[in-house]
Design a protein around this motif. Structure first.
Motif, mmCIF file in Angstrom:
data_model
loop_
_atom_site.group_PDB
_atom_site.id
_atom_site.type_symbol
_atom_site.label_atom_id
_atom_site.label_comp_id
_atom_site.label_asym_id
_atom_site.label_seq_id
_atom_site.Cartn_x
_atom_site.Cartn_y
_atom_site.Cartn_z
ATOM 1 N N ALA A 14 69.203 8.132 -77.535
ATOM 2 C CA ALA A 14 69.600 9.269 -78.369
ATOM 3 C C ALA A 14 69.661 10.538 -77.515
ATOM 4 N N GLY A 15 70.707 11.320 -77.746
ATOM 5 C CA GLY A 15 70.931 12.519 -76.957
ATOM 6 C C GLY A 15 71.812 12.299 -75.752
ATOM 7 N N SER A 17 75.161 10.339 -73.577
ATOM 8 C CA SER A 17 76.613 10.391 -73.671
ATOM 9 C C SER A 17 77.237 9.073 -73.231
ATOM 10 N N ARG A 67 80.577 17.067 -81.298
ATOM 11 C CA ARG A 67 79.880 16.115 -80.422
ATOM 12 C C ARG A 67 80.855 15.180 -79.713
ATOM 13 N N ASN A 84 79.094 12.807 -76.975
ATOM 14 C CA ASN A 84 77.912 13.500 -76.496
ATOM 15 C C ASN A 84 76.885 13.624 -77.618
ATOM 16 N N SER A 85 75.661 13.947 -77.244
ATOM 17 C CA SER A 85 74.583 14.131 -78.221
ATOM 18 C C SER A 85 74.527 12.968 -79.204
ATOM 19 N N LEU A 86 74.557 11.777 -78.671
ATOM 20 C CA LEU A 86 74.603 10.583 -79.520
ATOM 21 C C LEU A 86 73.338 10.432 -80.338
ATOM 22 N N LYS A 87 73.522 9.901 -81.537
ATOM 23 C CA LYS A 87 72.442 9.686 -82.485
ATOM 24 C C LYS A 87 72.367 8.200 -82.827
ATOM 25 N N ASP A 90 75.117 6.697 -84.798
ATOM 26 C CA ASP A 90 76.417 6.458 -84.165
ATOM 27 C C ASP A 90 76.563 5.002 -83.699
ATOM 28 N N SER A 122 66.636 5.085 -80.433
ATOM 29 C CA SER A 122 65.890 6.314 -80.784
ATOM 30 C C SER A 122 64.716 6.517 -79.858
#
Length: 122
Positions: A14-15, A17, A67, A84-87, A90, A122
């Motif tokens: 998470a976070g 790219s 994002r 970017n800033s993947l969660k 996603d 996560s």
């Protein structure tokens, strides 16, 4: 006919790219708008982003705005999705598709790739 092949998926924290690529072969790539869709486990496939044939017009699903960035290089017959800033939400199989116009509806797209898996931990 247009054949589409996605690449660039994988496992990321998470976070982080990733950049997905969609390479086309067959009929003229530059005459098609390109879209990215995704399907998370147990959910229906959903629209992510689309770009016009010349790259001047783009469209994004609300949850990825700011994002994700869709782009294309017609000289390389390739479309990209910079994520970017993947969660964790996603996480999905990501598909590229070709259409005659920029659209968010699946039935507007004539050609599809086989998908590339993205997993965000996560």
């Amino acid at each position: 006919q247009v054949q589409l092949v996605e690449s660039g998926g994988g496992l990321v924290q998470a976070g982080g790219s990733l950049r997905l690529s969609c390479t086309a072969s067959g009929r003229t790539f530059s005459s098609y708008a390109m879209g990215w869709f995704r399907q998370a486990p147990g959910k229906e496939r959903e629209f992510v982003a689309a770009i016009s044939w010349g790259g001047l017009s783009t469209k994004y699903e609300d949850s990825v705005k700011g994002r994700f960035t869709i782009s294309r290089d017609n000289a390389k017959n390739t479309a990209y999705l910079q994520m970017n800033s993947l969660k964790p939400e996603d996480t999905a199989v990501y598909y590229c598709a070709a259409s005659t116009e920029v659209a968010s509806e699946e039935n507007e797209y004539n050609y599809w790739g086989q998908g590339t898996r993205v997993t965000v931990s996560s």
